[in-house]
Design a protein around this motif. Structure first.
Motif, short mmCIF file in Angstrom:
data_model
loop_
_atom_site.label_atom_id
_atom_site.label_comp_id
_atom_site.label_asym_id
_atom_site.label_seq_id
_atom_site.Cartn_x
_atom_site.Cartn_y
_atom_site.Cartn_z
N LEU A 158 0.88 -1.24 -0.16
CA LEU A 158 0.01 0.07 0.03
C LEU A 158 0.81 1.18 -0.10
O LEU A 158 0.59 2.33 -0.63
N ASN A 159 1.81 1.28 0.74
CA ASN A 159 2.82 2.24 0.71
C ASN A 159 3.46 2.54 -0.58
O ASN A 159 3.50 3.71 -1.08
N LYS A 160 3.80 1.50 -1.25
CA LYS A 160 4.36 1.75 -2.68
C LYS A 160 3.39 2.24 -3.62
O LYS A 160 3.66 3.02 -4.57
N ALA A 161 2.12 2.08 -3.40
CA ALA A 161 0.89 2.44 -4.25
C ALA A 161 0.64 3.89 -3.87
O ALA A 161 -0.04 4.50 -4.27
N GLY A 162 1.48 4.72 -3.05
CA GLY A 162 0.97 5.77 -2.32
C GLY A 162 -0.18 5.96 -1.61
O GLY A 162 -0.68 7.02 -1.32
N GLN A 163 -0.63 4.95 -1.06
CA GLN A 163 -1.78 4.86 -0.27
C GLN A 163 -1.57 4.79 1.32
O GLN A 163 -1.65 3.97 2.13
N PHE A 164 -1.13 6.13 1.70
CA PHE A 164 -0.35 5.96 3.04
C PHE A 164 -1.31 5.89 4.15
O PHE A 164 -1.05 5.26 5.22
N GLU A 165 -2.48 6.34 4.23
CA GLU A 165 -3.64 6.23 5.13
C GLU A 165 -4.03 5.06 5.34
O GLU A 165 -4.28 4.41 6.26
N GLN A 166 -4.28 4.07 4.04
CA GLN A 166 -4.65 2.83 4.09
C GLN A 166 -3.61 2.02 4.83
O GLN A 166 -3.90 0.95 5.50
#
Length: 301
Positions: A158-166
């Motif tokens: 998720l971090n690598k996808a830029g979905q930091f809050e998730q």
């Protein structure tokens, strides 16, 4: 029996870092388990035995950066896990095998494609299977640790996808699971260390999401917790490496934001690097050298 012996011999070789020799043992075991499975294709024990051969052969290839071979064997492992689940639906063993197999393919897909969108469904499935297994009677401490690891991997993707809050949401679940385990084993050193991993991740994601105050404060708290562990085991370089990684993450964010804390975090990273430099082989030190150079740019007089 022969296959189990060969797998055990391969595991011994792998623990020594002799992955080519381990792969030879696992491949020989795989020939044996495949022959048995061909004779008994509906036998759950034969399916499970061949699944282990496929996993370990893929693991040895993975450790040698042979993505083609590891992918081939891990896809076969996933096929065996699905076959086992069809014959043992809803059982703890089959759920865990599905979790492990999807988790392997999550990691393989991420490395092969560098595309978190392709890896994410596999990561989510892996977590879901292991979460279900952990809720069942008979689930063990190791199963709960396996769930924590799957949550950590899912959060990384998720971090690598830029979905930091998730990603933070997933790491909070990981942290809660580890916290519950620590309440049962408050003196367990490895568990205390493992509990800090999601804190590194959340700090990184808070900083990436622009929540600078939260991220830097969390980095400080986590580094203080690591200092307590390091005081107990001053020669444990796995702790030093984790301290360096977190200090570098915080230093980079603070420096880019023009924050005065950057100097303090850079100095802390330098101190941990010096400890690693005294004991790490040059090849293992390379990534830490790159990490340090990245944050030191422009700071040397």
């Amino acid at each position: 029996r022969r296959a189990r012996l060969l797998q055990a011999m391969g595991e011994d070789e792998a623990q020594r870092g002799r992955f080519a020799e381990a792969e030879d043992k696992f491949e020989e075991a795989a020939r044996t388990t495949a022959a048995v499975l061909a004779q008994r294709p509906d036998d759950p024990e034969a399916i499970f035995a061949d699944a282990q051969s496929q996993f370990w052969t893929g693991f040895a290839a993975w450790q040698q950066n042979n993505l083609a071979s590891s992918g081939q064997h891990w896809r076969a492992y996933l096929d065996r896990a699905k076959a086992l689940a069809a014959r043992e639906p809803g059982k703890l063993r089959s759920l865990m095998e599905l979790g492990y197999a999807h988790g392997n393919m999550c990691e393989w897909t991420m490395r092969q494609t560098k595309d978190p969108r392709q890896a994410m469904p596999l990561c989510e499935q892996a977590t879901a299977y292991v979460r279900k297994a952990v809720s069942m009677p008979g689930a063990t401490r190791q199963h709960r640790l396996d769930l924590a690891n799957r949550l950590g991997w899912q959060a990384d993707v998720l971090n690598k996808a830029g979905q930091f809050e998730q990603s933070i949401v997933v790491r909070v679940e990981e942290a809660a699971l580890l916290e519950a385990m620590l309440r049962r084993e408050p003196e367990n050193f490895q568990l205390r260390q493992r509990r800090l991993w999601p804190e590194i991740g959340v700090a990184r994601e808070e900083l990436a999401a622009g929540r600078l105050e939260d991220g830097l404060a969390r980095a400080d708290r986590t580094l203080a917790a690591y200092a307590l562990l390091a005081a107990e085991r001053p020669d444990d370089r796995t702790i030093t490496a984790e301290q360096l990684r977190l200090a570098a993450i915080a230093a980079k964010a603070a420096k880019e934001a023009g924050r005065p804390e950057a100097t303090r975090f850079i100095r802390e990273a330098q101190r941990h690097y010096e400890l690693l430099r005294r004991s790490y082989p040059p090849k293992e030190l390379e990534r830490f050298t790159r990490m340090l150079k990245n944050i030191e740019k422009g700071d040397r007089q």
